[in-house]
Design a protein around this motif. Structure first.
Motif, short mmCIF file in Angstrom:
data_model
loop_
_atom_site.label_atom_id
_atom_site.label_comp_id
_atom_site.label_asym_id
_atom_site.label_seq_id
_atom_site.Cartn_x
_atom_site.Cartn_y
_atom_site.Cartn_z
N ASP A 32 -24.96 -23.91 -40.80
CA ASP A 32 -24.63 -25.34 -40.73
C ASP A 32 -25.84 -26.20 -41.09
N ASP A 33 -27.03 -25.76 -40.67
CA ASP A 33 -28.24 -26.50 -41.05
C ASP A 33 -28.48 -26.42 -42.54
N LEU A 34 -28.22 -25.25 -43.12
CA LEU A 34 -28.38 -25.10 -44.57
C LEU A 34 -27.41 -26.01 -45.31
N ALA A 35 -26.18 -26.09 -44.82
CA ALA A 35 -25.18 -26.96 -45.45
C ALA A 35 -25.64 -28.42 -45.42
N HIS A 36 -26.25 -28.82 -44.30
CA HIS A 36 -26.77 -30.19 -44.20
C HIS A 36 -27.90 -30.42 -45.19
N ILE A 73 -35.31 -33.02 -52.90
CA ILE A 73 -35.82 -31.80 -52.27
C ILE A 73 -36.65 -32.15 -51.04
N VAL A 74 -37.50 -33.16 -51.14
CA VAL A 74 -38.24 -33.61 -49.96
C VAL A 74 -37.26 -34.07 -48.89
N GLY A 75 -36.15 -34.68 -49.34
CA GLY A 75 -35.13 -35.16 -48.40
C GLY A 75 -35.14 -36.67 -48.33
N TYR A 76 -34.04 -37.30 -48.75
CA TYR A 76 -34.00 -38.76 -48.70
C TYR A 76 -34.22 -39.27 -47.28
N ASP A 77 -33.73 -38.49 -46.29
CA ASP A 77 -33.90 -38.94 -44.91
C ASP A 77 -35.33 -38.78 -44.42
N ASN A 78 -36.18 -38.11 -45.19
CA ASN A 78 -37.59 -37.97 -44.83
C ASN A 78 -38.48 -39.00 -45.50
N ILE A 79 -37.92 -39.80 -46.39
CA ILE A 79 -38.69 -40.88 -47.02
C ILE A 79 -38.77 -42.03 -46.03
N PRO A 80 -39.97 -42.50 -45.66
CA PRO A 80 -40.09 -43.52 -44.61
C PRO A 80 -39.42 -44.83 -45.00
N THR A 81 -38.85 -45.49 -43.99
CA THR A 81 -38.21 -46.78 -44.18
C THR A 81 -39.24 -47.88 -44.06
N THR A 82 -39.27 -48.78 -45.02
CA THR A 82 -40.22 -49.90 -44.98
C THR A 82 -39.47 -51.19 -45.25
N THR A 83 -40.06 -52.30 -44.82
CA THR A 83 -39.45 -53.60 -45.08
C THR A 83 -39.69 -54.00 -46.52
N ASP A 129 -31.99 -24.14 -55.61
CA ASP A 129 -32.14 -25.30 -54.73
C ASP A 129 -32.47 -24.86 -53.30
N VAL A 130 -31.81 -23.81 -52.84
CA VAL A 130 -32.10 -23.30 -51.50
C VAL A 130 -33.55 -22.84 -51.41
N SER A 131 -34.02 -22.19 -52.46
CA SER A 131 -35.41 -21.73 -52.50
C SER A 131 -36.37 -22.91 -52.40
N ALA A 132 -36.09 -23.97 -53.14
CA ALA A 132 -36.97 -25.13 -53.11
C ALA A 132 -36.92 -25.83 -51.75
N ILE A 133 -35.73 -25.86 -51.14
CA ILE A 133 -35.57 -26.52 -49.85
C ILE A 133 -36.28 -25.76 -48.73
#
Length: 809
Positions: A19-23, A474-484, A182-186
């Protein structure tokens, strides 16, 4: 794309939870829609058959003693192949199994303790059908001897299949290796590439076969090899299991290998029976006019001259990238094979498949414009597997006809500053290089950035932003910091074309019409049906239309409106009132074509739904005129309607829409469609009224020196209004608009409406009687009868002077 996890694990180690891999895959742009799990059944374990005895009351039943790891159980079994010492799948009480005797597929049953001919059965020894992993129910499933007793059956037979909804730009992930990459890169786990090395000990391939590409614009590369002495048999179990897991039906070892490699690497392949190809020569050419080919599904296909054909010197043997021909297919008697792995032009391949209604897994990949380097890799991988599974001797070398060599983009320049400018965040040089390297890109670094080599499996990479997207996902969009937001927000900019289109659309919707949206492309023959004026701009032909039905850009909305009216009239007997607001494309021969905004609407059928309190009279010219007036009133435009001629509309039932204050600028047309025009649309209504508004011309009127102010508000008057009717005798060529225009010139007249027209008895020849209702109202005082009488006389005098009107006696 269905990706069995066991297959995926052959190329990359997976340690994280599924399930984590699917995410993680979803966040990396490969959306996982579902995870299908088969073979995971509670209360089913590996059992060992300890003893078998005959059932005392049934000749075909036996009593099987099973060691299931936590003890022993006696099972009544009728399978003919059960034997002592076997490892089997044992289901204990409470297991939910597939009902092997049900007519309805997928039906399950919960196993209960039961008596069979007087003997209690403590479970079941299972067949593959009961386990839901196959259709065989003639005997039980016999497992490998080295399995540990008591092992859950899911650990032995269970399969999880990740169902990925791919975006159109990722054909590399139409192969399991692409997803593994892609899995390898992730995950940072190394990728294990499939082995493509094989032993070639046969004669030089060029002495055995040859390939000629007659149309290099449609075939970018064609690679082939020859394998002699193969043996066509069913595929080994592992290969069949791989194909079954993704929903493919195994056929024979050779065909299964080509399918396996297609799903492994994303490169479609095809195998021809070497001895059925005349002169062992492959010719890649366009089909000839009227040429036909019977494909592998035993259907004769009529080809056109834009379809790419795989042929030998005498006839076609396959439709390139779509389906092979029956005259060269692999059979049980095949011993020698020509293996094809090619790169076909994507648009032509898609058009051919759609035209023949032959969509296939191969077409799904070719239409995405694969890179040419993949064809050789796919050929080598399939050749290796054929040698291992089907045997035979591989010819030395490969045939490689490569007319497009050197024409593909090989590198993309990526600057470090560009990454931060696009993503708004800085990445370390090492992070960028490791991410792209793990995805298979080659990098040549300098002080400012990198020259990035595009791998053969990535046709979607062409600009720096493509590489930046790879880093971000690959870095993950959710890991890119949010800024104003930094800096000043952009100022609002007026968009007159969009605004007027929105206002027109809203006005027509408020008038009870329904909006349609049609394709911006059509055919010249289709447009000719509406008889456009001779001075209409030239049509714009598309170089690569999706189909022949969309070969030119439309010059009018009339065709689409009438086609939609006709289609609705064949299934609907109620009112039809629809419109479209959109662009038409006009080529005047200088510079870029003009994209002109138009709005066109039509009315057909009864004016209202069937109701006791509503008229069911058919809609007519005045419905279309009223809709156009509603739009213009909302825009604040005072327009006149003057008789005109237009080939689309019936003579005498057509009017152009003009604006007097803008030098009589023509902004549209309204009329009843000519019967000879509408008859070409196969409709089931007799009359259609239609209007057409030129939004570009309307916008010019509104922005001109005498532009309108549609935002003006007027105070509601509290003073009473008075109305009087006039019956006039006028010439038959006088229009209602002329009478209304003259009557409305007096500022005290707030409304002038023609409500009756009569010709006949009591009216002189060449004349007609017209009844007009005038509404009088002053903004600052109550009008007396004498005052209204004087105004009325002034209006009559003006009507007489300009139109020769007389009061009817």
């Amino acid at each position: 794309m269905k990706v069995p996890v066991s297959w995926l694990k052959e190329y990359v180690d997976i340690e994280m939870n599924l399930d984590d891999l699917a995410h993680r895959l979803t966040m990396a742009g490969n959306e996982v829609e579902d995870i299908e799990r088969t073979g995971w059944i509670d209360n089913v374990v590996v059992g060992h058959v300890k003893n078998i005895a005959q059932h005392p009351d049934a000749d075909r039943l036996r009593l099987v003693t099973v060691d299931h790891g936590d003890g022993e159980a006696e099972v009544v079994c009728g399978a003919p192949n059960v034997a002592e010492g076997q490892k089997i799948a044992y289901a204990s009480i409470g297991a939910v199994l597939q009902d092997a005797h049900a007519d309805e597929p997928g039906k399950t049953k919960k196993l209960k303790r039961s008596k069979i001919r007087g003997i209690v059965s403590e479970g079941m020894v299972c067949s593959v059908r009961e386990l839901g992993i196959g259709d065989d129910h003639d005997g039980i499933l016999v497992l490998d001897d080295d399995l540990a007793i008591g092992t859950p059956i899911g650990d032995v037979l269970g399969e999880s299949v990740i169902d990925i909804e791919l975006t159109p730009n990722r054909p590399d992930c139409l192969g399991v290796v692409g997803v593994a990459r892609d899995v390898s890169a992730i995950t940072g786990k190394p990728l294990k590439q499939p082995d493509i090395e094989f032993e070639a000990t046969g004669p030089d391939v060029n002495t055995l076969a040859s390939v000629e590409i007659s149309d290099p614009d449609l075939c970018l590369r064609y690679t082939a090899t020859v394998i002699q002495g193969v043996k066509i048999v069913p595929s080994p179990k592992w290969l069949q299991d791989r194909l079954i897991a993704i929903g493919e039906r195994p056929i024979n070892n050779l065909v299964d290998i080509t399918n396996f490699v297609m799903f492994e690497l994303g490169q479609p392949l095809h195998a021809f029976d070497y001895d059925k190809v005349v002169d062992h020569k492959i010719i890649v050419r366009r089909a000839k006019l009227g040429e036909k080919l019977t494909t592998l599904d035993d259907k004769e296909r009529k080809l056109d001259t834009e379809m790419l054909l795989i042929a030998d010197p005498e006839r076609g043997i396959g439709i390139a990238g779509v389906m092979g021909g029956a005259n060269s297919e692999i059979s049980d008697s095949t011993t020698n094979v020509i293996l094809e792995s090619a790169t076909f032009e994507g648009v032509n391949n898609r058009r051919t498949a759609r035209s023949l209604e032959l969509a296939s897994q191969a077409t799904l990949r070719f239409e995405k414009s694969l890179r040419t380097g993949l064809s050789e890799v796919g050929l080598r991988r399939a050749t290796k597997l054929i040698q291992e599974i089907a045997g035979g001797t591989v010819a030395s070398g490969i045939i490689d006809v490569y007319p497009s060599k050197g024409k593909e983009q090989e590198h993309v320049r990526l600057n470090r500053t560009h990454i931060s400018r696009v993503l708004g965040v800085e990445f370390d040089k090492s992070d960028v290089e490791s991410t792209l390297s793990n995805l298979g890109f080659t990098l040549n670094a300098d002080a400012d950035g990198w020259d990035v080599g595009i791998p053969y499996w990535r046709p979607d990479i062409s600009i720096p932003e493509d590489l930046i997207e790879e880093i971000a996902r690959i870095v993950g969009y959710d890991n890119i910091p949010t800024t104003t937001l930094a800096g000043r927000p952009p100022q609002w900019q007026p968009q007159p074309e969009m605004d007027i289109r929105t206002r027109v659309t809203d006005a027509l919707a408020q008038a009870g019409m329904r909006e349609i949206i049609s394709y911006a492309a059509t055919t010249s023959e289709g447009e000719d049906r509406v008889a456009l004026p001779a001075d209409t701009a030239s049509s714009i032909k598309l170089r690569n239309p999706i189909t022949a039905d969309y070969a030119v850009m439309r010059r009018t909305l009339r065709e689409a409106i009438l086609e939609t009216v006709a289609r609705n009239s064949r299934t609907w007997r109620g009112p039809i009132a629809l419109f479209e607001a959109g662009r038409v494309f006009l080529d005047y021969g200088e510079g870029l074509p003009e994209e002109r905004q138009m709005a066109t609407g039509a009315f057909a059928g009864p004016r209202n739904e069937l109701h006791w309190d509503a008229s069911t009279a058919p809609s007519d010219f005045y419905d279309a005129k009223g809709a156009a007036e509603a739009v213009l009133e909302d825009l604040g435009i005072q327009a006149t309607f003057e008789p005109a001629e237009d080939a689309t509309f019936a003579a005498g039932r057509t009017a152009v829409i003009k604006v007097a204050t803008a030098n009589n600028a023509v902004i549209g047309v309204v009329g009843e469609v000519a019967s000879e025009i509408f008859s070409k649309f196969d409709a089931e209504v007799e009359t259609v009224s239609m209007f057409e508004l030129d939004l570009a011309a309307i916008l010019k009127v509104m922005e001109g020196p005498n532009g309108v102010d549609s935002g003006k508000f007027e105070e509601f008057t509290r003073l009473p209004a008075s109305h009087r009717d006039l019956s006039l005798i006028v010439d038959t060529d006088v229009t209602a608009g002329q009478i209304v225009d003259i009557s409305s010139r007096n500022r005290i007249v707030t409304s002038a409406t023609v409500f009756d027209v009569f010709e006949g008895k009591g009216v002189p020849d060449g004349k007609m009687a017209v009844a007009v209702r005038l509404v009088y109202q002053s903004p600052n005082k109550t009008l007396t009868a004498d005052q209204i009488g004087k105004i009325e006389q002034q209006i009559l005098n003006q009507l007489s002077k300009e139109l020769g009107a007389e009061l009817r006696a």
